[in-house]
Design a protein around this motif. Structure first.
Motif, mmCIF file in Angstrom:
data_model
loop_
_atom_site.group_PDB
_atom_site.id
_atom_site.type_symbol
_atom_site.label_atom_id
_atom_site.label_comp_id
_atom_site.label_asym_id
_atom_site.label_seq_id
_atom_site.Cartn_x
_atom_site.Cartn_y
_atom_site.Cartn_z
ATOM 1 N N ALA A 1 70.703 14.260 -71.005
ATOM 2 C CA ALA A 1 71.429 14.040 -69.671
ATOM 3 C C ALA A 1 70.046 14.549 -68.727
ATOM 4 N N LEU A 2 69.040 15.000 -69.170
ATOM 5 C CA LEU A 2 67.874 15.507 -68.195
ATOM 6 C C LEU A 2 67.025 14.213 -67.832
ATOM 7 N N LYS A 3 66.734 14.181 -66.441
ATOM 8 C CA LYS A 3 65.918 13.380 -65.742
ATOM 9 C C LYS A 3 64.971 14.111 -65.081
ATOM 10 N N LEU A 4 63.608 13.682 -65.187
ATOM 11 C CA LEU A 4 62.485 14.362 -64.445
ATOM 12 C C LEU A 4 61.662 13.656 -63.471
ATOM 13 N N TYR A 5 61.396 14.059 -62.521
ATOM 14 C CA TYR A 5 60.134 13.714 -61.509
ATOM 15 C C TYR A 5 59.018 14.416 -62.611
ATOM 16 N N VAL A 6 57.902 13.817 -62.812
ATOM 17 C CA VAL A 6 56.625 14.026 -63.295
ATOM 18 C C VAL A 6 55.476 13.914 -61.985
ATOM 19 N N VAL A 7 54.992 15.100 -61.443
ATOM 20 C CA VAL A 7 54.414 15.296 -60.441
ATOM 21 C C VAL A 7 53.205 15.791 -60.748
ATOM 22 N N GLY A 8 52.344 14.903 -60.185
ATOM 23 C CA GLY A 8 50.811 15.365 -60.251
ATOM 24 C C GLY A 8 50.274 16.088 -59.433
ATOM 25 N N HIS A 9 49.370 17.149 -59.661
ATOM 26 C CA HIS A 9 48.888 17.933 -58.449
ATOM 27 C C HIS A 9 47.216 18.115 -58.755
ATOM 28 N N ASP B 1 43.326 20.097 -56.953
ATOM 29 C CA ASP B 1 42.975 21.289 -56.338
ATOM 30 C C ASP B 1 42.312 20.527 -54.981
ATOM 31 N N ASN B 2 41.730 21.168 -54.124
ATOM 32 C CA ASN B 2 41.325 20.326 -52.687
ATOM 33 C C ASN B 2 40.044 19.665 -52.841
ATOM 34 N N THR B 3 39.104 19.653 -54.012
ATOM 35 C CA THR B 3 37.828 19.531 -54.009
ATOM 36 C C THR B 3 37.903 17.943 -53.956
ATOM 37 N N GLY B 4 37.077 17.351 -52.889
ATOM 38 C CA GLY B 4 36.995 15.936 -52.698
ATOM 39 C C GLY B 4 37.755 15.258 -51.407
ATOM 40 N N LEU B 5 38.160 14.141 -51.238
ATOM 41 C CA LEU B 5 38.635 13.613 -50.311
ATOM 42 C C LEU B 5 40.141 13.562 -50.540
ATOM 43 N N PHE B 6 40.796 13.565 -49.359
ATOM 44 C CA PHE B 6 42.356 13.794 -49.449
ATOM 45 C C PHE B 6 43.006 12.412 -50.231
ATOM 46 N N ASP B 7 42.699 11.453 -49.521
ATOM 47 C CA ASP B 7 43.266 10.201 -50.064
ATOM 48 C C ASP B 7 43.066 9.966 -51.801
ATOM 49 N N ALA B 8 41.892 10.114 -51.898
ATOM 50 C CA ALA B 8 41.367 10.058 -53.371
ATOM 51 C C ALA B 8 42.211 11.100 -54.219
ATOM 52 N N ASN B 9 42.489 12.294 -53.751
ATOM 53 C CA ASN B 9 43.185 13.110 -54.561
ATOM 54 C C ASN B 9 44.687 12.654 -54.649
ATOM 55 N N MET B 10 45.188 12.082 -53.609
ATOM 56 C CA MET B 10 46.572 11.915 -53.619
ATOM 57 C C MET B 10 46.806 10.696 -54.753
ATOM 58 N N ALA C 1 57.297 9.112 -61.769
ATOM 59 C CA ALA C 1 55.885 9.663 -61.436
ATOM 60 C C ALA C 1 55.766 9.895 -59.966
ATOM 61 N N CYS C 2 55.178 11.108 -59.579
ATOM 62 C CA CYS C 2 54.957 11.316 -58.213
ATOM 63 C C CYS C 2 53.561 11.988 -58.154
ATOM 64 N N GLY C 3 52.920 11.800 -56.950
ATOM 65 C CA GLY C 3 51.657 12.447 -56.919
ATOM 66 C C GLY C 3 51.736 13.122 -55.563
ATOM 67 N N ASP C 4 51.390 14.522 -55.691
ATOM 68 C CA ASP C 4 51.392 15.478 -54.289
ATOM 69 C C ASP C 4 49.912 15.822 -54.044
ATOM 70 N N GLY C 5 48.973 15.370 -55.010
ATOM 71 C CA GLY C 5 47.598 15.881 -54.428
ATOM 72 C C GLY C 5 47.470 17.136 -54.409
ATOM 73 N N PRO C 6 46.821 17.721 -53.260
ATOM 74 C CA PRO C 6 46.447 18.819 -53.069
ATOM 75 C C PRO C 6 47.456 19.717 -52.070
ATOM 76 N N THR C 7 48.750 19.028 -51.731
ATOM 77 C CA THR C 7 49.436 19.477 -50.502
ATOM 78 C C THR C 7 50.352 20.649 -51.421
ATOM 79 N N ALA C 8 50.374 20.984 -52.482
ATOM 80 C CA ALA C 8 51.277 22.099 -52.932
ATOM 81 C C ALA C 8 50.528 22.946 -53.858
ATOM 82 N N PRO C 9 49.716 23.888 -53.376
ATOM 83 C CA PRO C 9 48.960 24.730 -54.233
ATOM 84 C C PRO C 9 49.804 25.906 -54.774
#
Length: 278
Positions: free
Chosen positions: A203-211, A213-222, A249-257
């Protein structure tokens, strides 16, 4: 190295008394690849560890921890050999490092000792060296900076426990090349455990979230974090027969260290994939 033992050896060296030995290199020892030794010295102690950490002085009351292949040596002056000054020893090593493209990071005097920290960056590999010199003896700490081979990964049961307790689990056994979203082969054992986690709880469903660090440009990391999350989802679906409807799938980039990005250790903790219960 045990700090009390190191202090004892340093005090012994400053007292002018060398340890009892045959004045030959300790068995199994050798000079590091980067450097030869000062003339008239022998290796009294030699430690070679596949992976360890050393705190390199990089400023007044400031250190930087570096992890990787560790080599530690203590050199002692042989009997009836003219003693060089501590300054002469550290200058020799500094000049040798600069000749091969390295740089001086920090140099300081502490009582009767001279201390220097050097760094070489070559072929995407960092080598750090700390030299402590007190005339008739000197020590070298070398760290060849690299990622540790991950021998232990989270298993399905520990992932399930974390999700039950906190609603999510941070996964660090998934590897990508720097700036890319292609999964490395060494990620397979962790992906297999994620698949087992889903199999054990239908029954388990998951968000798979990529994170990232803050190296590089924000948009590129997202974008990178989203691409990496998609790579994990695609692998679970195509290689491990997980139903795609159970994953998003979700992408949080560097926003949740989870740690500060001002150290390599903190950045490594922030580069992760999290599994979050939907």
């Amino acid at each position: 190295m045990n700090m009390k033992k190191l202090i004892g050896l340093l005090l012994l060296s400053l007292s002018g008394f060398a340890p009892l030995s045959a004045q030959e290199d300790v068995e199994g020892s050798k000079d590091p690849v980067l450097f030869t030794r000062m003339p008239g010295f022998y290796i009294y102690r030699y430690d070679d560890l596949q992976f360890d950490k050393f705190e390199f002085p990089v400023g007044p009351e400031k250190t930087q921890a570096v992890e990787g292949h560790s080599i530690f040596l203590i050199y002692w002056l042989k009997d009836n050999v003219q003693q060089p000054s501590a300054l002469q020893i550290v200058r020799n090593y500094t000049n040798a490092m600069k000749k091969i493209g390295g740089q001086l990071i920090y140099e300081y005097e502490d009582g009767g000792s001279q201390n220097v920290v050097l760094k070489l960056v070559k072929e995407k590999k960092e080598t750090w060296a700390y030299i402590y010199a007190a005339g008739n003896t000197y020590n070298i700490n070398i760290i060849e900076k690299e990622a540790m081979d991950q021998d232990v990964v989270a298993d399905a049961s520990s992932m399930a426990k974390s999700i039950e307790e906190t609603g999510k689990v941070a996964v660090y056994g998934i590897y990508f090349d720097t700036g890319k979203s292609t999964l490395k082969q060494e990620s397979q054992s962790t992906l297999q455990e994620i698949a087992k986690l889903l199999k054990n709880d239908s029954a388990l469903k998951l968000y798979v979230v990529g994170h990232t660090d803050n190296t590089g440009l924000f948009d590129a990391n997202m974008k990178l974090s989203m691409d990496r999350a998609m790579a994990v989802v695609n692998s679970l679906v195509s290689q491990f027969s997980v139903n795609a409807a159970r994953l998003k799938a979700c992408g949080d980039g560097p926003t949740a260290p989870v740690a500060a990005n001002n150290t390599e250790e903190g950045k490594a903790l922030n580069r992760r994939v999290e599994l979050v219960k939907q």
